[in-house]
Design a protein around this motif. Structure first.
Motif, PDB file in Angstrom:
ATOM      1  N   ALA A 149       9.447  21.860   9.724  1.00 49.65           N
ATOM      2  CA  ALA A 149       9.142  21.967   8.296  1.00 49.65           C
ATOM      3  C   ALA A 149       8.623  23.365   7.962  1.00 49.65           C
ATOM      4  O   ALA A 149       8.992  23.957   6.939  1.00 49.65           O
ATOM      5  N   ALA A 150       7.769  23.898   8.844  1.00 49.54           N
ATOM      6  CA  ALA A 150       7.218  25.232   8.622  1.00 49.54           C
ATOM      7  C   ALA A 150       8.338  26.261   8.594  1.00 49.54           C
ATOM      8  O   ALA A 150       8.316  27.221   7.820  1.00 49.54           O
ATOM      9  N   GLU A 151       9.333  26.046   9.447  1.00 49.81           N
ATOM     10  CA  GLU A 151      10.491  26.941   9.513  1.00 49.81           C
ATOM     11  C   GLU A 151      11.222  26.939   8.160  1.00 49.81           C
ATOM     12  O   GLU A 151      11.454  27.980   7.556  1.00 49.81           O
ATOM     13  N   ILE A 152      11.514  25.742   7.669  1.00 47.12           N
ATOM     14  CA  ILE A 152      12.223  25.619   6.395  1.00 47.12           C
ATOM     15  C   ILE A 152      11.445  26.285   5.269  1.00 47.12           C
ATOM     16  O   ILE A 152      12.004  26.953   4.407  1.00 47.12           O
ATOM     17  N   LEU A 153      10.125  26.132   5.302  1.00 48.54           N
ATOM     18  CA  LEU A 153       9.291  26.601   4.191  1.00 48.54           C
ATOM     19  C   LEU A 153       8.696  27.981   4.450  1.00 48.54           C
ATOM     20  O   LEU A 153       7.857  28.448   3.690  1.00 48.54           O
ATOM     21  N   GLN A 154       9.114  28.630   5.519  1.00 47.00           N
ATOM     22  CA  GLN A 154       8.612  29.964   5.886  1.00 47.00           C
ATOM     23  C   GLN A 154       7.096  29.968   6.024  1.00 47.00           C
ATOM     24  O   GLN A 154       6.410  30.876   5.564  1.00 47.00           O
ATOM     25  N   LEU A 155       6.576  28.933   6.641  1.00 45.45           N
ATOM     26  CA  LEU A 155       5.122  28.862   6.824  1.00 45.45           C
ATOM     27  C   LEU A 155       4.725  29.144   8.261  1.00 45.45           C
ATOM     28  O   LEU A 155       3.558  29.065   8.626  1.00 45.45           O
ATOM     29  N   GLY A 156       5.722  29.453   9.115  1.00 43.27           N
ATOM     30  CA  GLY A 156       5.469  29.654  10.538  1.00 43.27           C
ATOM     31  C   GLY A 156       4.228  30.469  10.858  1.00 43.27           C
ATOM     32  O   GLY A 156       3.360  30.024  11.615  1.00 43.27           O
ATOM     33  N   PRO A 157       4.053  31.644  10.235  1.00 37.61           N
ATOM     34  CA  PRO A 157       2.917  32.502  10.620  1.00 37.61           C
ATOM     35  C   PRO A 157       1.563  31.963  10.152  1.00 37.61           C
ATOM     36  O   PRO A 157       0.535  32.494  10.545  1.00 37.61           O
ATOM     37  N   GLY A 195      -1.374  30.843  -3.846  1.00 34.53           N
ATOM     38  CA  GLY A 195      -0.977  29.634  -4.561  1.00 34.53           C
ATOM     39  C   GLY A 195       0.392  29.131  -4.140  1.00 34.53           C
ATOM     40  O   GLY A 195       0.599  27.936  -3.904  1.00 34.53           O
ATOM     41  N   GLY A 196       1.355  30.046  -4.004  1.00 36.07           N
ATOM     42  CA  GLY A 196       2.706  29.658  -3.621  1.00 36.07           C
ATOM     43  C   GLY A 196       2.742  29.060  -2.225  1.00 36.07           C
ATOM     44  O   GLY A 196       3.457  28.083  -1.975  1.00 36.07           O
ATOM     45  N   GLN A 197       1.941  29.663  -1.321  1.00 27.49           N
ATOM     46  CA  GLN A 197       1.919  29.150   0.059  1.00 27.49           C
ATOM     47  C   GLN A 197       1.294  27.759   0.098  1.00 27.49           C
ATOM     48  O   GLN A 197       1.781  26.880   0.820  1.00 27.49           O
ATOM     49  N   ARG A 198       0.244  27.553  -0.675  1.00 28.06           N
ATOM     50  CA  ARG A 198      -0.385  26.227  -0.716  1.00 28.06           C
ATOM     51  C   ARG A 198       0.627  25.191  -1.194  1.00 28.06           C
ATOM     52  O   ARG A 198       0.719  24.090  -0.656  1.00 28.06           O
ATOM     53  N   GLN A 199       1.368  25.593  -2.208  1.00 29.68           N
ATOM     54  CA  GLN A 199       2.411  24.737  -2.750  1.00 29.68           C
ATOM     55  C   GLN A 199       3.395  24.342  -1.649  1.00 29.68           C
ATOM     56  O   GLN A 199       3.776  23.185  -1.513  1.00 29.68           O
ATOM     57  N   ARG A 200       3.752  25.324  -0.815  1.00 26.36           N
ATOM     58  CA  ARG A 200       4.691  25.046   0.268  1.00 26.36           C
ATOM     59  C   ARG A 200       4.093  24.108   1.305  1.00 26.36           C
ATOM     60  O   ARG A 200       4.781  23.254   1.860  1.00 26.36           O
ATOM     61  N   GLU A 214       0.839  -1.202   0.000  1.00 26.44           N
ATOM     62  CA  GLU A 214       0.000   0.000   0.000  1.00 26.44           C
ATOM     63  C   GLU A 214       0.882   1.264   0.000  1.00 26.44           C
ATOM     64  O   GLU A 214       1.999   1.243   0.518  1.00 26.44           O
ATOM     65  N   PRO A 215       0.365   2.363  -0.573  1.00 26.19           N
ATOM     66  CA  PRO A 215       1.148   3.592  -0.644  1.00 26.19           C
ATOM     67  C   PRO A 215       1.737   4.001   0.708  1.00 26.19           C
ATOM     68  O   PRO A 215       2.897   4.388   0.809  1.00 26.19           O
ATOM     69  N   MET A 216       0.905   3.884   1.751  1.00 23.01           N
ATOM     70  CA  MET A 216       1.350   4.353   3.064  1.00 23.01           C
ATOM     71  C   MET A 216       2.541   3.552   3.589  1.00 23.01           C
ATOM     72  O   MET A 216       3.294   4.041   4.406  1.00 23.01           O
ATOM     73  N   ASP A 217       2.694   2.311   3.108  1.00 19.95           N
ATOM     74  CA  ASP A 217       3.777   1.458   3.616  1.00 19.95           C
ATOM     75  C   ASP A 217       5.001   1.462   2.712  1.00 19.95           C
ATOM     76  O   ASP A 217       5.908   0.658   2.896  1.00 19.95           O
ATOM     77  N   ARG A 218       5.025   2.368   1.724  1.00 15.42           N
ATOM     78  CA  ARG A 218       6.150   2.375   0.793  1.00 15.42           C
ATOM     79  C   ARG A 218       7.229   3.364   1.204  1.00 15.42           C
ATOM     80  O   ARG A 218       8.229   3.506   0.506  1.00 15.42           O
ATOM     81  N   ASP A 219       6.990   4.093   2.273  1.00 16.25           N
ATOM     82  CA  ASP A 219       7.956   5.070   2.746  1.00 16.25           C
ATOM     83  C   ASP A 219       8.190   6.169   1.700  1.00 16.25           C
ATOM     84  O   ASP A 219       9.316   6.546   1.413  1.00 16.25           O
ATOM     85  N   ILE A 220       7.082   6.638   1.116  1.00 16.04           N
ATOM     86  CA  ILE A 220       7.166   7.693   0.119  1.00 16.04           C
ATOM     87  C   ILE A 220       6.300   8.862   0.581  1.00 16.04           C
ATOM     88  O   ILE A 220       5.468   8.720   1.461  1.00 16.04           O
ATOM     89  N   ALA A 221       6.507  10.019  -0.045  1.00 10.60           N
ATOM     90  CA  ALA A 221       5.583  11.132   0.134  1.00 10.60           C
ATOM     91  C   ALA A 221       5.368  11.737  -1.230  1.00 10.60           C
ATOM     92  O   ALA A 221       6.242  11.659  -2.092  1.00 10.60           O
ATOM     93  N   MET A 222       4.162  12.301  -1.427  1.00 12.29           N
ATOM     94  CA  MET A 222       3.841  12.769  -2.761  1.00 12.29           C
ATOM     95  C   MET A 222       3.308  14.199  -2.711  1.00 12.29           C
ATOM     96  O   MET A 222       2.552  14.559  -1.826  1.00 12.29           O
ATOM     97  N   VAL A 223       3.740  14.990  -3.701  1.00  9.44           N
ATOM     98  CA  VAL A 223       3.206  16.347  -3.848  1.00  9.44           C
ATOM     99  C   VAL A 223       2.381  16.356  -5.129  1.00  9.44           C
ATOM    100  O   VAL A 223       2.885  16.023  -6.191  1.00  9.44           O
TER     101      VAL A 223
END
Lengths: 284, 293, 339
Positions: C117-125, C136-141, C71-80
């Motif tokens: 992760a939020a720190e890396i992607l500047q999503l903190g606030p 759109g850019g923030q959603r992408q992040r 199953e996808p969840m057990d493949r150790d992957i993440a998808m965007v």
């Protein structure tokens, strides 16, 4: 007051005529309700010697108290309770069975899925009135006469809501379910965590429509409840009229009529936005 | 239209559709099937056995003057209910559409009757026109008109029509108002610049653009008048006088439950079923093609 | 971190085979871009790695482990995903934390990871906002953040930038590249944009109608295309293809490819071919000149913007270094003997 584009500009007099037209319409629509309300606040003598007054009297507490506690065949409080159980039962029951089966037909492939889907379409067309006699026989054979399940189950046996939920689920992007799968959500977890919260407004809209539908049922409760203590309020009113030439107890009957319309009116007016949305969706 | 994503599993989806399958099978398909089956039989006078008569029930019905009369009654009744409720609703919707402010208030007031059950609406109107205590009856009497819907078939029909149409105004109003508000402002302004006056604009622009709503409401209201007005008829006239207000649904009920003529009642159900199907097909096919979008 | 191996991977829908066998060994930490026009099967390929599509034949291995039935969840992957697929009713924080919650990661740990992760992607606030309140850019992040917090062995990107405007796309492209370098996670990235492919990839897979026409480093693919499809798809404006028989002694059906920047304009007598200027497009830094020969062939020349722009209708010759030309057989495959 400003003017909307429908008919471009109409100034001054035009605006007042518009308001006047609407107010006349509203008076026409409210007159029967107003009259019922007045009748529920005066004494029987005021009514049987026409013309009855057009302004409320002082017997409001007495008439409503009499209706709620004693009624004519059964206390109206009891009938209100029966109606509430029926309306909520129909709304909740139909939403519950419909949303899970819509989830199944949209998000799974299983044998018989197509057949099931076409059966749904069939049920969209036939009101309960058309199959009333055999349905009554079925309910009677299950011992459902004079029971809440008899009032509820036959009326949730159609798939209109399933169809609506299916339409909504089809607009949910595929990627959402895929993302949930990658996140490790199993089907039911996706259903409860993602799909159900996303359906909130649809559920609310459908609840309003189904509540009104259930509350306002007449023919079915008339057939299935013979015991006055199981009567719903909408069908119970007619039972309050005496047979033969006796004079009806108008203040109590009218108080009951007002009580019968208050809950659905409160739901419709209070949840107006959901209601309008539900109407438009359910007819598309 | 198909979803790309599917969860795996066989028993879970079957479990999920099961409640609906069971309830629909027991309370929908079985009774509907039984109605068709029963329509082919007549019971003996003691109700002990059923005799197969093929299409006999239908032949009898279609030659029965009472049933034919009920057909005509239903046609008259539903035409009048539809015309009255849609006419009043359109009039009010056009007025409300002229207002930017205040139309919300009027809308809130006008949706009330939707919540009033047809049976309750019947009681309200019965009270106003009651032959002994009715306010309207009394005022009509003062004007020299002797109202008596208990004896006069025309007056009985008039009363059930008005009571049925009254409860339907809200619904039609909401759809007409939504339809009117969906007409682009620029179209009407263009017509105004072309010199069309209010009535001309309404007749040549607004009404044609509103036709999808109108046709939709036409079908829906006819279905309403066919089925959901049972409560109005039952509370006000019980089908009388002289069956003048016995519409088809009422006859199914009175023949089936009061007359205990199950075969005939079932045959009537089947005929109704066919009528609804035809209406639905008309709604989906025929009307949509002719309507402007 | 893990290697990914595709072994003769095939996909059919019903009787139609749409992926005809793809082989690749992806090294740990490598950034692979799958590029091709729409309908070439690139997304399907990625979705098979994710476990969202079943594999018809062949094998997917992640970290050496066959995962076809996993199953996808057990493949150790993440998808965007292309449209981000954020849960609309959940806050940014909950969107990122959802997978961890299901995986029963302790609350404190979830908080640490999401905030990192939020720190890396500047999503903190924005952690408490709903997706609809973001640009759109923030959603992408956020979509990226959801992938990062799971600390997967493999990142899968399905056209993640195609919903952004051109400027933001360039910026996010750089951010994705930097992030992948920093985290060192093996990545597969699907795009139809050859510029994105060139700039991001360690190696790229050029897909053409369900076949991997070429697999290689961007400059190798550019400089040494294996098929006319690859040569035409990678590079903008695309490579010129001329009928080789008209220029030299060559069998019919062989085409000769030369990139626009390899061609110089000269006088009519000096050129390997000559033609009329159909039109010229001055773009500032460079000018594109479209030449048409007497026998109807078209040739695009890219020259420096400082050079004079020829007028329409001018007759000119064109030359190029023979080492810059490529010959392709009638089947579109490169004729290898010429180099």
């Amino acid at each position: 007051m400003a003017d909307r584009g429908g008919m471009v500009q109409s100034r001054g007099l035009g605006i007042w005529l518009t308001h006047l037209g609407l107010i006349v319409g509203i008076l026409f629509i409210f007159f029967p309700i107003w009259l019922a309300f007045v009748a529920s606040t005066v004494s029987q003598q005021d009514i049987v010697r026409p013309p009855m007054p057009l302004l409320p009297g002082d017997k409001l507490v007495e008439n409503y108290g009499r209706a709620l506690s004693a009624g004519i065949n059964a206390p109206v409080a009891r009938m209100l309770f029966n109606s509430a159980v029926m309306a909520v039962g129909i709304a909740v029951g139909k939403i519950a069975i419909s949303i899970i089966s819509a989830f199944a037909i949209v998000y799974f492939r299983f044998p018989g899925r197509q057949i099931f889907f076409w059966l749904i379409f069939l049920t969209l067309m036939l009101p309960v009135e058309v199959r009333i006699v055999p349905t009554y026989e079925v309910a009677a054979s299950f011992g459902m006469l004079n029971s809440y399940s008899g009032l509820i189950f036959p009326l949730i046996a159609s798939a209109t809501a399933t169809f609506l939920f299916r339409q909504f689920f089809m607009t949910v992007p595929d990627e959402l379910a895929e993302a949930a799968r990658v996140d490790g959500a199993r089907p039911m977890r996706f259903f409860f965590d993602i799909l159900l919260p996303m359906s909130r407004t649809n559920i609310a809209a459908l609840f309003v429509i189904l509540f009104i539908y259930g509350w306002n049922q007449y023919l079915w409760p008339l057939l299935i409840t013979t015991d006055p203590s199981m009567n719903t309020i909408v069908m119970g009113i007619k039972q309050m009229f005496p047979s033969g030439d006796d004079t009806a107890d108008w203040p109590v009957i009218m108080a009951t009529s007002i009580l019968a319309m208050l809950p659905p009116v409160a739901v419709v007016v209070g949840m107006q936005t959901f209601f309008i949305r539900g109407l438009v969706d359910s007819e598309k | 239209m198909e979803k790309r994503v599917t969860f795996k599993g066989l028993w879970l989806p079957i479990l999920l559709v099961l409640p609906q399958i069971v309830i629909t099978a027991v309370f929908f398909f079985y009774p509907a099937g039984k109605a068709v089956w029963q329509s082919l039989f007549i019971p003996d006078p003691f109700g002990l056995s059923m005799q197969y008569v093929g299409l006999g029930n239908f032949e009898f019905l279609l030659s029965d003057p009472y049933y034919r009369a009920s057909f005509v009654t239903t046609a008259v009744f539903s035409t009048l209910v539809t015309a009255v409720s849609m006419g009043v609703a359109l009039y009010l919707a056009v007025l409300a559409d002229r207002l930017i402010k205040g139309s919300g208030t009027y809308r809130t007031l006008l949706i009330w009757p939707y919540a009033v059950a047809p049976a309750v609406a019947g009681v309200l109107w019965l009270f106003m026109f009651n032959t002994r205590v009715g306010v309207v009856t009394w005022y009509l009497g003062q004007l020299g008109y002797d109202w008596n819907h208990v004896l006069n078939p025309r007056e009985a029909m008039g009363l059930v029509v008005v009571a049925s149409a009254w409860g339907r105004i809200s619904y039609n109003f909401l759809f007409f108002l939504a339809g009117l508000q969906a007409i682009p402002r620029s179209v009407i302004e263009a017509a105004a610049i072309d010199g069309a006056r209010f009535w001309t604009r309404f007749r040549t622009i607004v009404f044609p653009l509103l036709s999808p709503t109108t046709f939709f409401l036409l079908v829906v209201n006819i279905v309403y008048a066919f089925f959901e007005t049972f409560g109005v008829i039952h509370t006000i006239t019980s089908g009388g006088p002289q069956q003048a207000t016995t519409i088809l649904v009422y006859k199914v009920y009175s023949d089936g439950f009061i007359g205990q003529d199950l075969g005939s009642s079932a045959a009537q159900s089947v005929i109704l079923l066919v009528l609804v199907s035809i209406l639905t097909v008309i709604q989906f096919r025929y009307l949509e093609r002719r309507v402007h979008y | 971190m893990a290697t990914v191996t595709l072994e003769n991977l095939k996909k059919s829908f019903g009787k139609t085979e749409i992926i005809h066998g793809v082989d690749i060994d992806i090294a740990d930490g490598e950034f692979i871009v799958i590029v091709g026009p729409s309908g070439c099967g690139k997304s399907t390929l990625l979705r098979m790695v994710a476990g969202l599509e079943t594999v018809s034949a062949g094998e997917v291995l992640i970290g050496g482990r066959p995962v076809n039935g996993v199953e996808p969840m057990d493949r150790d992957i993440a998808m965007v995903f292309q449209n981000y697929a954020l849960y609309p009713h959940m806050s940014v924080f909950d969107n990122m934390a959802y997978g961890l919650k299901i995986g029963r990661v302790p609350k404190a740990e979830i908080r640490t990871r999401v905030e990192a992760a939020a720190e890396i992607l500047q999503l903190g606030p924005y952690l408490q906002r709903k997706p609809r309140e973001l640009s759109g850019g923030q959603r992408q992040r956020v979509a990226m953040g959801r992938a990062i917090v799971r600390k997967p062995a493999v990142f899968l990107f399905d056209e993640p930038l195609s919903n952004l405007d051109a400027k933001l796309r360039v910026q996010m492209r750089l951010e994705i590249k930097a992030l992948q370098r920093k985290l060192g996670v093996t990545s597969l990235y699907v795009t139809h944009d050859q510029v994105e492919a060139m700039t991001l990839a360690d190696r790229m897979i050029v897909m053409n109608e369900g076949t991997a026409d070429q697999i290689g480093a961007p400059l190798e693919v550019y400089g040494n295309p294996a098929t006319t499809f690859v040569a035409g798809f990678i590079g903008s404006p695309p490579m010129n293809f001329l009928d080789a028989a008209a220029l030299e002694n060559a069998p019919a059906g062989v085409s000769l490819g030369v990139r626009p920047e390899s061609v110089r304009l000269v006088g009519t007598s000096e050129g390997r071919l000559e033609g009329t200027v159909a039109y010229a497009e001055p773009l500032g830094a460079e000018t594109l000149i479209h030449l048409r020969t007497a026998d109807g062939q078209a040739l695009t020349i890219r020259q420096d913007g400082v050079l004079p722009v020829p007028a329409e209708g001018d007759r000119l010759g064109a030359v190029w270094d023979p080492s810059q030309e490529f010959r392709f057989g009638p089947d579109g495959r490169r004729l290898r003997q010429d180099r």
